[in-house]
Structure formats: C-alpha cells, structure tokens
Design an enzyme around this catalytic site. Structure first.
Site, PDB file in Angstrom:
ATOM      1  N   HIS A 179       0.543  -1.061  -0.090  1.00  0.00           N
ATOM      2  CA  HIS A 179      -0.066   0.015   0.093  1.00  0.00           C
ATOM      3  C   HIS A 179       0.710   1.318  -0.235  1.00  0.00           C
ATOM      4  CE1 HIS A 179       0.194   0.087   4.820  1.00  0.00           C
ATOM      5  NE2 HIS A 179      -0.039   1.400   4.787  1.00  0.00           N
ATOM      6  N   LYS A 183       0.445   5.472  -1.755  1.00  0.00           N
ATOM      7  CA  LYS A 183       0.631   6.355  -1.188  1.00  0.00           C
ATOM      8  C   LYS A 183       1.240   7.852  -2.001  1.00  0.00           C
ATOM      9  CE  LYS A 183       1.896   4.807   3.475  1.00  0.00           C
ATOM     10  NZ  LYS A 183       0.951   5.319   4.554  1.00  0.00           N
ATOM     11  N   GLU A 217       7.028   3.288  14.540  1.00  0.00           N
ATOM     12  CA  GLU A 217       5.945   3.817  15.216  1.00  0.00           C
ATOM     13  C   GLU A 217       5.122   3.846  16.581  1.00  0.00           C
ATOM     14  OE1 GLU A 217       2.829   1.367  11.732  1.00  0.00           O
ATOM     15  OE2 GLU A 217       3.599   0.241  13.261  1.00  0.00           O
ATOM     16  N   HIS A 241       7.890  -2.526   2.784  1.00  0.00           N
ATOM     17  CA  HIS A 241       7.531  -0.992   1.817  1.00  0.00           C
ATOM     18  C   HIS A 241       9.163  -0.147   1.989  1.00  0.00           C
ATOM     19  CE1 HIS A 241       3.279  -2.026   2.954  1.00  0.00           C
ATOM     20  NE2 HIS A 241       3.220  -2.403   4.696  1.00  0.00           N
TER      21      HIS A 241
HETATM   22  C1  BG6 Z   1       1.014  -2.230   7.073  1.00  0.00           C
HETATM   23  C2  BG6 Z   1       1.885  -3.010   8.072  1.00  0.00           C
HETATM   24  O1  BG6 Z   1       1.602  -2.740   6.300  1.00  0.00           O
HETATM   25  O2  BG6 Z   1       1.851  -1.489   7.271  1.00  0.00           O
HETATM   26  C3  BG6 Z   1       1.707  -2.693   9.589  1.00  0.00           C
HETATM   27  O3  BG6 Z   1       1.213  -5.088   8.032  1.00  0.00           O
HETATM   28  C4  BG6 Z   1       1.839  -1.925   9.488  1.00  0.00           C
HETATM   29  O4  BG6 Z   1       2.393  -2.949  11.003  1.00  0.00           O
HETATM   30  C5  BG6 Z   1       1.301  -0.575   8.472  1.00  0.00           C
HETATM   31  O5  BG6 Z   1       1.513  -0.795  10.765  1.00  0.00           O
HETATM   32  C6  BG6 Z   1       1.828   1.026   8.362  1.00  0.00           C
HETATM   33  O6  BG6 Z   1       1.361   1.503   7.137  1.00  0.00           O
HETATM   34  P1  BG6 Z   1       0.996   3.435   7.405  1.00  0.00           P
HETATM   35  O7  BG6 Z   1       0.519   3.109   6.259  1.00  0.00           O
HETATM   36  O8  BG6 Z   1       0.194   3.589   8.544  1.00  0.00           O
HETATM   37  O9  BG6 Z   1       2.365   3.546   7.221  1.00  0.00           O
END
Ligand code: BG6
Length: 466
Positions: A179, A183, A217, A241
């Site tokens: 994902h 972004k 996080e 990511h």
């Molecule tokens: C997800 C992970 O792919 O991305 C999570 O499985 C993580 O552990 C999340 O918290 C973070 O996504 P974003 O968009 O909030 O940076």
C-alpha cells in the site's frame, strides 16, 4: 523466443464490473477497504457491484451495518445518501473457504459479469486454496486477482505461491498490494526527482553521504499477535514498504510511467544489492511483546529491524542506505533523510563541522519536504547556523487521497502502475534470504525508545533528526 518489450501503444483494459472481497468481515476490510469504497461511491468512481465473501455467518444486514459502522468511525461527515447508494451495490456470500459450495454460489452471482476483481483480504496461507476454488468454477478465466503483502515468507515460498497462482491465471492479472505504492507522498519521490532538474546532478555518490529511511510506530501490534508473530518486522515492513521506498529513491528515470518500465528500473536497483549478511541487520523485540495475545511464549519474532544496504552500482557505490522500522518506538515517523556531503573546504570551520545539508521527505500523515541549509548566524562574525526550508503538502496542496482507495481504483481499472511485479518481489526476498534463515540475535528494547542499542553499531554516526 522473447518478443521485443519496448514502448507500445497499450489497449485500454476492460473496467471491473464486480468487486469480490474475500475476508469481507475482517480487519482490513473494516479499516481500509470499506472506507475506500465509500469514497469511491462519493466520487462517482464505484461502477461495480461489491460482493463480500466471508466465513463469519452474518446475514446481509449484519454485513452492511458492520461495514457502514466502520465507515462512519473513519470518515468525517459521512453522507447517508452515499451509504444507501453503497448499500444497493453490496451483497454477501457466506461459507467455509474449504467448501466447494461457496465458489459455486459466487459463480452464480457473477453470471453475466465480464471483469471481476477478486481481492484476497485473507491470511496468505489461504491464497492457494481460494484461488483453486475460484478456478474450479471458472472465475479465474477473466478475473483480476489482488493479493496483500507479504507475498510469501521467503524466496522459496514466494516462488511456490507464484506457481500456484500462475497455474490458474497469468501474471498480468495478478495485482500485488504494497500500500506504500498507493501513497501520494511516496509517489511524490518520483515527481521530486524526475520533474525537477536541480536534483539530478547531486543525486549520486559524489554529493550524497548516506540515505536513511525510517518507518517507526509509537504503538504496538494492536491485537494482531497471531498474524504478526508469524511475520515480524522484516517481512511486514522492510522486505516490502522500505525496499520499495529505497528503489524509488535509487532508481534511474524510467522510459515512461508504465508499470513495465517502472518495475524494470526498480529491479535493477534490487539486483545491485547483495544478499544481506547477519552483521548488516539488527533485530529487536520490545519488552512486553511476549505477553501479547496470540504471541508464542518463547517467540523470537522481531518487532524492530534495521539494516545497512549498499546499492553496488555506478550511481550509488559507497553510499550506505540505512533502513529501520519498529513497533513501540519513540515516535510515529515515516521519512527518508538524504544526507549530503560536507563542502570540500570548511571555510567557516569553527561552526560548520558536522552540519551537512540534509533533505528530508516526510511521507507520513504530515507529508512534505524539508531542506536544512546553512545560513549566516546573526552577529559580527562569519559563523554558520542551520536553518530549514519546509513545505507541508496538505497546507500547500490540499488533502491527499487514501492509498487503499487509489489502489482499489487502479486494480479495478486494470492499471498495474502501483503494484509490484513478481520478479522484483523475488529479488527483495533474495536480499533477505540469509537473514531470514540464519541465526541473528534478537535484542530486547524498551517501549518508547528508538530500538535496541545494538543499532548504533550499524550506523556509527547516528540517525539524523531534523
Ligand atoms: C502495514 C503493516 O503493511 O503497514 C503494519 O502490516 C503497519 O504493521 C502498517 O502498521 C503501516 O502503514 P501506514 O500506512 O500507517 O504507514
């Protein structure tokens, strides 16, 4: 024979006329997919029915009221007219994924549909079973398949998963979600680099000292213990990511923006990275992790991972890329920090030492760009002082769209641009192969810190904070 794969005029793909959501009563659907569908309906972009599939035995009303509750909890100022328009498009098929009856019922529902998009928001362990069930009733003949990351758990399992998917549908109809590629802030890296000419002369080992990529996080695994304990920070974030962000920072300009050329450039970056060894990675686990529900009592799963990566090519030789991610760290941050080299001669030596120029891409909620420059400090003397130029994109440009909405729209329109291709996914697993299968120590760290102290050995000069 390999046919030429250069620029060709692409046919417009057939748009999706039905979206099938496996895992329709699950967490991802609730948190991301239904709010995305609401926004699509609001913007007139949902031109398809939505069929949920779930093993939870809900009736239609339970299904829709749970979905709408999830939307109301996450979207400000929900328009009830949009909700009722969505309601008319939604239905649910219930049953066990092992049971052939579910697929037969789904096939009946999809009769007359030309282009289903099947979204597997389910545990990866079920992918094979579900795709075989779909194939048995003919749904995979025309469908596009959307699968969540991580794609496999290592190189071998990703190869096996790909083989089982390709047995029922071709790679061009597989959409692998990361994902971060949805972004807008991450896509901005491309615009920043390739729509501005001022950076290109500097974007190499001659002017850049290091690149630091952080996804931190300040919260934990949020009740996802069972899932997370099987995965860990390397597979959950670093393999996908963070390496995707690294590729966008490091890649050469693509011939154009089609997914083919984009992935061709990214894969060259991945190929230039050697398989990491144990001393290039630090794994950590926050104190208290073992008490989380769903976590094995002696679990060695990492909730923190950092790595130093070298992209051994002409542009990047000698520039370390430092990556880190973790749960329960000091702050929630998603950023790339580009540290430039010192000027060749320190004219203002008293105050200039240790303050190279820094460029920071903020990719999280408050996305934007900051540049740290040297200015003259007030007073009699020629002394330097760092100052920052900042731009906050939401203030300058307005709100960003949600990643999942953009990804759903893209998969439904048949646009591969924001999805990962199998060969590049396999390269990212190859990079981590030895670390995933070797015996690297797991270092405990306290919640609210920046992870285990051991990480300082990886990055002796420390992480740059602006
Ligand atoms: C997800 C992970 O792919 O991305 C999570 O499985 C993580 O552990 C999340 O918290 C973070 O996504 P974003 O968009 O909030 O940076």
């Amino acid at each position: 024979m390999n046919l030429p794969a250069g620029k060709i005029k692409k046919k417009v793909p057939t748009p999706c006329d039905v979206l099938v959501l496996f895992g329709a009563t699950g967490d991802l659907a609730k948190k991301k997919l239904f709010p995305a569908l609401y926004n699509m309906e609001l913007n007139g972009a949902l031109n398809a029915e939505v069929v949920g599939v779930a093993s939870t035995r809900w009736d239609h009303d339970q299904f829709t009221s749970n979905a709408f509750e999830a939307i109301r909890a996450r979207v400000d100022g929900v328009d009830e007219k949009v909700i009722s328009a969505l309601d008319k498009k939604m239905s649910l098929v219930v049953g066990n994924y092992e049971d052939a009856g579910v697929y037969a019922e789904l096939a009946k529902k999809l009769e007359g549909k030309k282009k289903p998009v099947i979204y597997l928001a389910i545990p990866p362990a079920l992918f094979e079973q579900v795709t075989q069930g779909l194939a048995a009733v003919g749904i995979t003949k025309t469908a596009r398949l959307v699968v969540e990351k991580p794609f496999g758990r290592d190189l071998d399992s990703a190869v096996n998963l790909q083989e089982s998917l390709e047995a029922v549908l071709p790679e061009v109809r597989i959409y692998r979600i990361d994902h971060y590629l949805g972004k807008e802030s991450v896509e901005d890296i491309l615009i920043f680099r390739f729509a501005n000419s001022i950076w290109e002369p500097l974007w190499n080992h001659r002017y850049i000292n290091s690149i630091q990529i952080t996804m931190a996080e300040d919260f934990g695994i949020e009740g996802r213990g069972k899932f997370y304990d099987e995965v860990g920070a390397l597979r959950d974030v670093l393999q996908n990511h963070l390496l995707q962000v690294l590729a966008l920072i490091a890649m050469e300009p693509p011939a154009d923006l089609t997914s083919q050329f984009m992935e061709d450039e990214k894969i060259k970056v991945f190929r230039a990275i050697q398989t990491l060894s144990a001393d290039e990675v630090v794994r950590g686990q926050y104190v208290g992790y073992l008490d989380e529900g769903g976590v094995a009592p002696q679990s060695k799963t990492e909730t923190f991972a950092a790595a130093v990566i070298h992209v051994d090519n002409w542009r990047w030789a000698g520039v370390p890329f430092y990556l880190r991610t973790g749960k329960f760290l000091k702050e929630t941050i998603l950023e790339v920090v580009v540290e430039f080299k010192q000027p060749p001669r320190m004219l203002f030596a008293d105050t200039q030492i240790g303050s190279p120029n820094v460029l920071r891409f903020r990719l999280g909620k408050n996305d934007g760009v900051d540049i740290e420059l040297m200015a003259k400090a007030p007073g009699d003397h020629l002394e330097t002082i760092p100052v920052q130029l900042n731009v906050e994109f939401s203030a300058a440009l307005g709100e960003r769209q949600e990643a999942y909405e953009r990804l759903l729209r893209a998969a439904m329109a048949g646009d591969h641009m924001r999805f990962t291709r199998i060969d590049s996914v396999l390269e990212t697993w190859r990079i981590l192969e030895d670390v995933l299968h070797g015996e690297t120590e797991i270092h405990p760290y306290f919640q609210g810190t920046w992870g285990p102290e051991k990480v300082e050995e990886l990055i002796p000069q420390g992480w740059i904070e602006l």
